[in-house]
Scaffold this motif. Structure first.
Motif, PDB file in Angstrom:
ATOM      1  N   ARG A 148      44.753  90.799   3.086  1.00 61.97           N
ATOM      2  CA  ARG A 148      43.928  89.993   3.994  1.00 61.97           C
ATOM      3  C   ARG A 148      42.941  90.856   4.773  1.00 61.97           C
ATOM      4  O   ARG A 148      41.841  90.401   5.096  1.00 61.97           O
ATOM      5  N   ARG A 153      40.224  88.313   5.907  1.00 58.40           N
ATOM      6  CA  ARG A 153      40.964  87.099   6.283  1.00 58.40           C
ATOM      7  C   ARG A 153      42.130  87.443   7.212  1.00 58.40           C
ATOM      8  O   ARG A 153      43.231  86.931   7.055  1.00 58.40           O
ATOM      9  N   ASN A 188      40.737  81.568   7.470  1.00 60.59           N
ATOM     10  CA  ASN A 188      39.445  81.485   6.816  1.00 60.59           C
ATOM     11  C   ASN A 188      38.819  82.874   6.707  1.00 60.59           C
ATOM     12  O   ASN A 188      39.193  83.800   7.424  1.00 60.59           O
ATOM     13  N   TRP A 189      37.835  82.978   5.820  1.00 55.31           N
ATOM     14  CA  TRP A 189      37.079  84.223   5.729  1.00 55.31           C
ATOM     15  C   TRP A 189      36.186  84.344   6.955  1.00 55.31           C
ATOM     16  O   TRP A 189      35.365  83.460   7.234  1.00 55.31           O
ATOM     17  N   VAL A 283      37.521  85.442  -2.521  1.00 54.20           N
ATOM     18  CA  VAL A 283      37.380  84.341  -1.573  1.00 54.20           C
ATOM     19  C   VAL A 283      35.907  83.963  -1.497  1.00 54.20           C
ATOM     20  O   VAL A 283      35.023  84.817  -1.596  1.00 54.20           O
TER      21      VAL A 283
END
Length: 363
Positions: A148, A153, A188-189, A283
């Protein structure tokens, strides 16, 4: 490290369409000739010999003079350095690459995983920095995985338009640990300098040395990169989110190995699977830059489609690009002086227009 600045001497002719260091220079065709400075390690060829119109490429480089604060543009095809132009800078100038530092930090993570220094991308921050986690056991980011962090993220709620607190922090890891996290699961990104700042201490603990030394041994030295500078935080760690300064020729080496599966002149430098995964969208993102479509994000490398072809790039504030189009075996590196966010957005579009024209010239 001791830095050496030197001019690059080329056999038979100057490598550039323009003499390095002059803002307005005369154009001259590039002739295939070996680089006589062996520290540079580039092989040189003419654009025409590599399937790019020399006259067309010269027009693109000339157009670069009209782009605000553009300082350099270097083009590589099939592993050959085929053209470069400098707009006030020079071939030996060390130039700040801003957030492309993130992309290079990602390569170091991939190398560390390949060497077994980091187990896998599922390791959490708490596992990778257990001492820091013990100091702040309540920090929710301790449960965030390396994957992540690399795909932006983390869920950190942080204003990336104001990096001053991150820069001023006496202990950057503790500062990031105490930032709030959002409630979305998965997050979320969201582009995050703060999240990426964790890679430097993660790598230092994993490999047993600072990332500049690790980069020097595992990445830069194999590529013949001897001159670089790296900004440090208040604990002495080189920053993993910005602060690296390279010659644009050397940034082009980073771009080229990403276009060539992690290889430099037949030697594997970065694991091929890491290059593939880093330059494959992990993503989808909302940020785009025309005419690129299908914007995505790999492991700290941007991804998208340019003129119908998959592309990937490192992207630094102020139009620093390390762009690759693997299907064309094409890599381009640029550097420009950063200005305000409003100005650099327009500048990014102008520089991307130049890169797009080079892609269109490539057959």
């Amino acid at each position: 490290m001791e830095l050496r600045r030197r001019s690059i001497v080329l056999g038979l002719s100057a490598l550039t369409f323009a003499a390095a260091g002059s803002h307005r220079t005369s154009a001259a065709p590039v002739r295939a000739a070996p680089v006589t400075d062996t520290d540079d390690e580039w092989q040189v060829a003419s654009p025409d010999s590599q399937g790019i119109s020399a006259s067309g490429l010269e027009e693109v480089l000339d157009a670069g003079h009209s782009v605000y604060s553009l300082r350099s543009l270097v083009v590589v095809r099939n592993g050959y350095l085929i053209a470069e132009r400098y707009y006030g800078a020079a071939a030996y100038s060390l130039l700040t690459i801003f957030s492309i530092t993130k992309s290079i930090s990602s390569l170091l993570v991939g190398i560390a995983i390949h060497e077994g220094k980091i187990k896998n991308l599922d390791q959490t921050l708490g596992e990778l920095l257990p001492e820091a986690a013990a100091r702040h056991p309540e920090a929710r980011i301790n449960q965030v995985t390396l994957a992540r962090i690399l795909t932006q993220r983390t869920g950190l709620e942080y204003d990336d338009n104001n990096v001053a607190p991150l820069v001023a922090a006496k202990d950057a890891v503790s500062y990031v640990q105490l930032l709030p996290l959002g409630r979305n699961d998965p997050p979320n990104w969201v582009y995050s300098n703060a999240g990426c700042s964790l890679l430097s201490p993660i790598l230092r603990r994993a490999v047993g040395e600072a990332i500049d030394e690790y980069a020097k041994q595992r990445l830069f030295s194999p590529l013949g990169i001897t001159d670089f500078e790296w900004e440090r935080d208040n604990t002495g760690n080189p920053l993993s989110w910005r602060g690296l300064r390279l010659r644009t020729r050397d940034l082009a080496k980073i771009a080229w190995i990403m276009a060539d599966g992690g290889q430099w002149q037949g030697k594997q430098v970065v694991p091929a699977d890491w290059v593939r995964d880093s330059t494959t969208s992990q993503v989808q993102v909302g940020t785009t830059l025309p005419p690129i479509s299908d914007p995505g994000y790999g492991y700290l490398w941007w991804t998208g489609t340019l003129k119908g072809r998959p592309a990937a790039w490192g992207w630094g504030h102020g139009s620093q690009f390390a762009m690759i189009v693997p299907s064309l075996r094409l890599a381009i590196a640029t550097n420009a002086q950063a200005g305000s966010y409003q100005r650099t957005r327009a500048q990014d579009q102008q520089v991307m227009a130049l890169l797009t024209q080079i892609v269109e010239l490539t057959t």
